[in-house]
Design a protein around this motif. Structure first.
Motif, PDB file in Angstrom:
ATOM      1  N   TYR A  23      23.761  97.287 -20.193  1.00 22.97           N
ATOM      2  CA  TYR A  23      24.647  96.348 -20.871  1.00 22.97           C
ATOM      3  C   TYR A  23      25.221  95.296 -19.917  1.00 22.97           C
ATOM      4  O   TYR A  23      25.943  94.397 -20.351  1.00 22.97           O
ATOM      5  N   TRP A  24      24.900  95.384 -18.601  1.00 25.75           N
ATOM      6  CA  TRP A  24      25.472  94.440 -17.624  1.00 25.75           C
ATOM      7  C   TRP A  24      24.611  94.446 -16.372  1.00 25.75           C
ATOM      8  O   TRP A  24      23.965  95.449 -16.042  1.00 25.75           O
ATOM      9  N   ASP A  25      24.618  93.325 -15.677  1.00 23.69           N
ATOM     10  CA  ASP A  25      24.044  93.255 -14.338  1.00 23.69           C
ATOM     11  C   ASP A  25      24.728  92.102 -13.608  1.00 23.69           C
ATOM     12  O   ASP A  25      25.234  91.168 -14.233  1.00 23.69           O
ATOM     13  N   VAL A  26      24.748  92.192 -12.287  1.00 23.10           N
ATOM     14  CA  VAL A  26      25.331  91.110 -11.494  1.00 23.10           C
ATOM     15  C   VAL A  26      24.225  90.132 -11.132  1.00 23.10           C
ATOM     16  O   VAL A  26      23.108  90.540 -10.784  1.00 23.10           O
ATOM     17  N   ARG A  27      24.519  88.840 -11.264  1.00 20.60           N
ATOM     18  CA  ARG A  27      23.537  87.794 -10.965  1.00 20.60           C
ATOM     19  C   ARG A  27      24.038  86.954  -9.797  1.00 20.60           C
ATOM     20  O   ARG A  27      25.105  86.339  -9.872  1.00 20.60           O
ATOM     21  N   PHE A  28      23.272  86.926  -8.739  1.00 19.54           N
ATOM     22  CA  PHE A  28      23.637  86.142  -7.557  1.00 19.54           C
ATOM     23  C   PHE A  28      23.136  84.713  -7.746  1.00 19.54           C
ATOM     24  O   PHE A  28      22.064  84.338  -7.289  1.00 19.54           O
ATOM     25  N   SER A  29      23.954  83.901  -8.434  1.00 17.84           N
ATOM     26  CA  SER A  29      23.554  82.510  -8.676  1.00 17.84           C
ATOM     27  C   SER A  29      23.775  81.650  -7.434  1.00 17.84           C
ATOM     28  O   SER A  29      23.041  80.674  -7.216  1.00 17.84           O
ATOM     29  N   LEU A  30      24.794  81.956  -6.633  1.00 21.04           N
ATOM     30  CA  LEU A  30      25.093  81.250  -5.376  1.00 21.04           C
ATOM     31  C   LEU A  30      25.289  79.753  -5.589  1.00 21.04           C
ATOM     32  O   LEU A  30      25.110  78.952  -4.658  1.00 21.04           O
ATOM     33  N   ASP A  31      25.665  79.359  -6.799  1.00 20.08           N
ATOM     34  CA  ASP A  31      25.704  77.933  -7.140  1.00 20.08           C
ATOM     35  C   ASP A  31      27.112  77.388  -7.328  1.00 20.08           C
ATOM     36  O   ASP A  31      27.304  76.283  -7.831  1.00 20.08           O
ATOM     37  N   ASN A  32      28.130  78.148  -6.913  1.00 18.89           N
ATOM     38  CA  ASN A  32      29.501  77.683  -7.053  1.00 18.89           C
ATOM     39  C   ASN A  32      29.774  76.604  -6.001  1.00 18.89           C
ATOM     40  O   ASN A  32      29.654  76.853  -4.803  1.00 18.89           O
ATOM     41  N   PRO A  33      30.174  75.397  -6.416  1.00 17.44           N
ATOM     42  CA  PRO A  33      30.363  74.303  -5.448  1.00 17.44           C
ATOM     43  C   PRO A  33      31.713  74.344  -4.729  1.00 17.44           C
ATOM     44  O   PRO A  33      32.035  73.439  -3.958  1.00 17.44           O
ATOM     45  N   ILE A  34      32.484  75.368  -4.921  1.00 17.36           N
ATOM     46  CA  ILE A  34      33.833  75.451  -4.361  1.00 17.36           C
ATOM     47  C   ILE A  34      33.809  75.388  -2.833  1.00 17.36           C
ATOM     48  O   ILE A  34      32.889  75.901  -2.185  1.00 17.36           O
ATOM     49  N   GLY A  35      34.808  74.730  -2.250  1.00 16.22           N
ATOM     50  CA  GLY A  35      34.930  74.672  -0.801  1.00 16.22           C
ATOM     51  C   GLY A  35      35.580  75.924  -0.247  1.00 16.22           C
ATOM     52  O   GLY A  35      36.176  76.728  -0.979  1.00 16.22           O
ATOM     53  N   ALA A  36      35.508  76.086   1.066  1.00 25.75           N
ATOM     54  CA  ALA A  36      36.003  77.308   1.699  1.00 25.75           C
ATOM     55  C   ALA A  36      37.506  77.491   1.481  1.00 25.75           C
ATOM     56  O   ALA A  36      37.974  78.595   1.183  1.00 25.75           O
ATOM     57  N   GLU A  37      38.280  76.428   1.615  1.00 26.26           N
ATOM     58  CA  GLU A  37      39.736  76.544   1.469  1.00 26.26           C
ATOM     59  C   GLU A  37      40.107  76.935   0.045  1.00 26.26           C
ATOM     60  O   GLU A  37      40.962  77.813  -0.179  1.00 26.26           O
ATOM     61  N   GLU A  38      39.463  76.286  -0.938  1.00 30.12           N
ATOM     62  CA  GLU A  38      39.736  76.616  -2.330  1.00 30.12           C
ATOM     63  C   GLU A  38      39.274  78.033  -2.660  1.00 30.12           C
ATOM     64  O   GLU A  38      39.921  78.759  -3.428  1.00 30.12           O
ATOM     65  N   ALA A  39      38.149  78.433  -2.067  1.00 33.62           N
ATOM     66  CA  ALA A  39      37.634  79.788  -2.304  1.00 33.62           C
ATOM     67  C   ALA A  39      38.595  80.840  -1.759  1.00 33.62           C
ATOM     68  O   ALA A  39      38.803  81.886  -2.383  1.00 33.62           O
ATOM     69  N   CYS A  40      39.200  80.568  -0.603  1.00 35.76           N
ATOM     70  CA  CYS A  40      40.177  81.499  -0.039  1.00 35.76           C
ATOM     71  C   CYS A  40      41.369  81.665  -0.981  1.00 35.76           C
ATOM     72  O   CYS A  40      41.831  82.791  -1.220  1.00 35.76           O
ATOM     73  N   ALA A  41      41.862  80.555  -1.498  1.00 31.84           N
ATOM     74  CA  ALA A  41      43.013  80.609  -2.397  1.00 31.84           C
ATOM     75  C   ALA A  41      42.672  81.360  -3.677  1.00 31.84           C
ATOM     76  O   ALA A  41      43.458  82.193  -4.156  1.00 31.84           O
ATOM     77  N   GLU A  42      41.499  81.070  -4.232  1.00 25.14           N
ATOM     78  CA  GLU A  42      41.111  81.759  -5.465  1.00 25.14           C
ATOM     79  C   GLU A  42      40.863  83.240  -5.212  1.00 25.14           C
ATOM     80  O   GLU A  42      41.207  84.093  -6.043  1.00 25.14           O
ATOM     81  N   LEU A  43      40.296  83.569  -4.057  1.00 23.21           N
ATOM     82  CA  LEU A  43      40.070  84.977  -3.733  1.00 23.21           C
ATOM     83  C   LEU A  43      41.395  85.731  -3.664  1.00 23.21           C
ATOM     84  O   LEU A  43      41.513  86.845  -4.189  1.00 23.21           O
ATOM     85  N   ARG A  44      42.387  85.151  -3.029  1.00 24.87           N
ATOM     86  CA  ARG A  44      43.687  85.825  -2.963  1.00 24.87           C
ATOM     87  C   ARG A  44      44.254  86.065  -4.364  1.00 24.87           C
ATOM     88  O   ARG A  44      44.804  87.136  -4.655  1.00 24.87           O
ATOM     89  N   GLN A  45      44.097  85.080  -5.251  1.00 21.95           N
ATOM     90  CA  GLN A  45      44.580  85.243  -6.624  1.00 21.95           C
ATOM     91  C   GLN A  45      43.825  86.366  -7.339  1.00 21.95           C
ATOM     92  O   GLN A  45      44.429  87.201  -8.033  1.00 21.95           O
ATOM     93  N   ARG A  46      42.513  86.396  -7.161  1.00 23.74           N
ATOM     94  CA  ARG A  46      41.705  87.417  -7.826  1.00 23.74           C
ATOM     95  C   ARG A  46      41.986  88.811  -7.269  1.00 23.74           C
ATOM     96  O   ARG A  46      42.019  89.798  -8.016  1.00 23.74           O
ATOM     97  N   LEU A  47      42.169  88.910  -5.959  1.00 30.86           N
ATOM     98  CA  LEU A  47      42.506  90.201  -5.365  1.00 30.86           C
ATOM     99  C   LEU A  47      43.857  90.694  -5.871  1.00 30.86           C
ATOM    100  O   LEU A  47      44.031  91.880  -6.178  1.00 30.86           O
ATOM    101  N   GLU A  48      44.809  89.789  -5.955  1.00 30.19           N
ATOM    102  CA  GLU A  48      46.131  90.170  -6.441  1.00 30.19           C
ATOM    103  C   GLU A  48      46.057  90.691  -7.869  1.00 30.19           C
ATOM    104  O   GLU A  48      46.667  91.711  -8.216  1.00 30.19           O
ATOM    105  N   GLU A  49      45.284  89.996  -8.721  1.00 24.97           N
ATOM    106  CA  GLU A  49      45.142  90.440 -10.111  1.00 24.97           C
ATOM    107  C   GLU A  49      44.462  91.801 -10.184  1.00 24.97           C
ATOM    108  O   GLU A  49      44.881  92.698 -10.924  1.00 24.97           O
ATOM    109  N   SER A  50      43.405  91.990  -9.399  1.00 23.83           N
ATOM    110  CA  SER A  50      42.671  93.249  -9.417  1.00 23.83           C
ATOM    111  C   SER A  50      43.550  94.404  -8.966  1.00 23.83           C
ATOM    112  O   SER A  50      43.536  95.498  -9.553  1.00 23.83           O
TER     113      SER A  50
END
Length: 646
Positions: free
Chosen positions: A223-250
């Motif tokens: 019913y699910w699989d992970v797909r490595f699209s690797l196509d997110n255009p986000i920059g490193a700084e923005e990715a760090c900020a979003e990662l912190r938000q996602r980790l906090e939520e998790s």
């Protein structure tokens, strides 16, 4: 967190023997010491052992829908259950508890087999719908929670959280699958969906099994699989900020509990990141648990203390002797099938420590796979660059020859240990990665197994496990491919198996914020350069955590959760290794080459070679044969307050 078990008559409505179901349920008492319940009806028996975490007052199982036509037994946590309750109430469902378990029965009524797609959590459950005469089993996306099952010759389906519950039935044959043995000696575990016994299976990660009574046996459905699209255009700084938000939520999602809660803290990047996030969202000091070793080469307790001091946690530490090897038979009985990760010993001990203080512990497991943390990833990428520089027609014969003639120099400085690299260069990407993670590589297994056993294998090689998953990976990116392989094999068969059995042996629930499937999906959209950059693994996680953790935590060399096997086998366990590896139990199978077994022992104990991983694998296999195959798996003590629900 619980233990579930049961029987389902796939052909009719034969009466279920209550004493058999009770025995199956009792075998998992350690998974749920708080309560135990059974439900029996014609052709169906469900058993549940409860470790009370959420809705302690009314969350007992087996649990029913409004009219009693749907019943479920469930192991795990649905972290988003509070948001699903009003949605299901709007569809007309009436809730009688405040538990995540009740969400499952109502979600099944409304959404059928697709209900699992709505769940965010770790789970394994079995559900019976009397009106539809349908039995339904499901397992979470990354197989944090286990599910074993078997269909006997008479059409009776057995299932359980641990293999011991199936063995406790008495009807499961203990015939060993030779293909599972091949997988074990290659990987150190038996890969999904196989088990060590021919008649039993594991429900694969992110799969369901839906069986209407009287119909032929269905195949598990993904019913699910992970797909490595690797196509997110986000920059490193923005990715760090979003990662912190996602980790906090998790992390925040995993703090829901009505019992004491804390975290494992090793002093590594992953567990330190989890503790930092917990401290940021908790109103009270975080409870943290660490174990230290009396051998400085394996002791990370000072780093854990640094993080504990920074966040003013309630930190508990115990020191484990480096000669803590008295768990061999205990582990064999606990895992029910051969399992060769020696870090099971310290994992068992840290769970034992944590349970003295808390009932729920958050862990940092899953970070290496999703963030690119393993050292082997960097080595593989280096080899991939070399592989791509030469055409296969030149590369294979050249490096194949070098791999054969170059000596295996375990004693030499690392820069001169080129044999493995040469062998890897001669292979395809999947072949090379399988080769690099194998405990006993192909040439060693070829010498280890007897002609009789090789005949039983009929040409099967454990590499086929990797090839099967690689065919579904949907990516040719070198890092993404091996991350996908690890998410399907090592994380499931080794890491999650180890943590589940070790924690539940002590009635401890472990939650895994770095394995949140929405976080894993998002990370799979990011380019590989944000995971491994040069010689730095976990690049994004480390950069994101720089405001929260010191550099000597983030950028120090990875130690791992290791034990000194090489020294044990030349010292305090010298005779035990000889007795096990060269003794009568392995010899009685007829599966092994006695001369090669002798070589492994003699070469290691003389100091000529380091065969510690191979010897541990053999030692644990011999312990499995003695404790599980030769003798019944001892059931847990029976809880006197068990009740039967009819």
């Amino acid at each position: 967190m619980c233990g579930i078990t049961g029987l389902f008559d796939t052909r009719g409505q034969r009466a279920i023997d209550r004493s058999v179901l009770q025995r199956m349920n009792d075998s998992q008492h350690h998974r749920g010491p708080d309560e135990g319940s059974l439900h029996l009806e014609p052709g169906l028996g469900l058993g549940h052992r409860r470790l009370s975490i959420i809705d302690i007052a009314t969350g007992q199982q087996p649990l029913f829908n409004e009219d009693g036509s749907v019943v479920v037994v469930f192991n795990g946590e649905i972290y988003n259950y509070q948001s699903l309750i009003p949605e299901l109430q709007a569809l007309g469902h009436v809730f009688h508890t405040k538990s995540d378990t009740e969400v499952i029965v109502h979600a099944w009524e409304s959404w059928g087999e697709d209900c699992v797609k709505r769940f965010r959590g770790m789970f394994a459950f079995a559900l019976w719908d009397r009106n539809r005469q349908t039995f339904f089993m499901a397992r979470d996306r990354l197989a944090v929670k286990p599910m074993f099952y078997a269909v006997l010759d008479d059409g009776m389906l057995l299932f359980g959280s641990e293999l011991k519950s199936l063995l406790a039935h008495g009807g499961l044959k203990r015939d060993i699958d030779p293909l599972a043995v091949e997988e074990y000696f290659a990987l150190g575990y038996v890969a999904e969906p196989r088990t060590i016994f021919t008649q039993a299976l594991k429900l694969p990660p992110a799969h369901t099994l839906c069986w209407r009574r009287g119909e032929p046996m269905p195949q598990p459905k993904a019913y699910w699989d992970v797909r490595f699209s690797l196509d997110n255009p986000i920059g490193a700084e923005e990715a760090c900020a979003e990662l912190r938000q996602r980790l906090e939520e998790s992390v925040r999602l995993r703090l829901i509990a009505e019992v004491p809660l804390g975290a494992f803290l090793s002093g590594g990047v992953d567990s330190s990141a989890v503790v930092a996030m917990m401290a940021g969202v908790s109103s009270e000091p975080v409870n943290t648990c660490s174990i230290g070793f009396d051998d400085p080469a394996f002791n990370e307790s000072a780093f854990a203390q640094t993080v504990a001091d920074r966040y003013k946690t309630n930190h508990f530490v115990e020191t484990v002797k480096s000669d803590d090897f008295d768990l061999i038979d205990t582990l064999a009985r606990l895992y029910d099938e051969p399992y060769a990760d020696s870090s099971a010993i310290p994992t068992y001990r840290v769970c034992q420590l944590a349970r003295k203080r808390v009932t729920v512990a958050l862990s940092g497991d899953g970070g290496d796979e999703s963030f690119g943390g393993y050292r082997r990833y960097r080595l593989h990428l280096m080899e991939e660059r070399m592989r791509s520089a030469l055409p296969p027609t030149l590369r294979r014969p050249l490096f194949g020859l070098l791999g054969k003639v170059y000596p295996k120099a375990d004693w030499a400085p690392r820069m001169f240990r080129a044999k493995t690299t040469f062998e890897g260069m001669a292979r395809s990407s999947v072949e090379a990665y399988f080769h690099s993670v194998s405990i006993l590589r192909d040439p060693m297994r070829d010498e280890l197994f007897s002609p009789k056993f090789k005949s039983a294998l009929a040409g099967y090689n454990a590499q086929q496990v990797f090839e099967r998953h690689a065919a579904q990976a949907g990516t040719e990116d070198p890092l993404a491919l091996i991350q996908y392989l690890d998410l399907k094999t090592y994380l499931v068969g080794d890491i999650n198996t180890k943590v589940d059995r070790a924690s539940m042996a002590h009635s401890l629930e472990v939650r895994e914020p770095l394995m949140d499937h929405e976080l894993v999906e998002w990370l799979a959209t990011l380019p590989s350069s944000l995971k491994v950059r040069g010689q730095e693994g976990k690049y994004l996680l480390k950069k994101a955590m720089e405001p929260k953790l010191p550099d000597d935590i983030l950028y120090r060399p990875k130690m791992g959760f290791a034990v000194p096997l090489a020294r044990w086998f030349r010292g305090p366990l010298k005779q035990r290794v000889r007795d096990a590896v060269l003794g009568p139990r392995l010899a009685a199978t007829g599966w092994f080459n006695p001369a090669y077994l002798t070589h492994l022992v003699e070469a290691h104990q003389s100091g000529a070679r380091d065969y510690s991983a191979s010897l541990w694998t053999l030692l644990m296999f011999e312990a499995f044969l003695r404790n599980v195959v030769d003798g019944a798996v001892a059931p847990s003590p029976t809880e006197p307050a068990d009740m039967v629900m009819a």
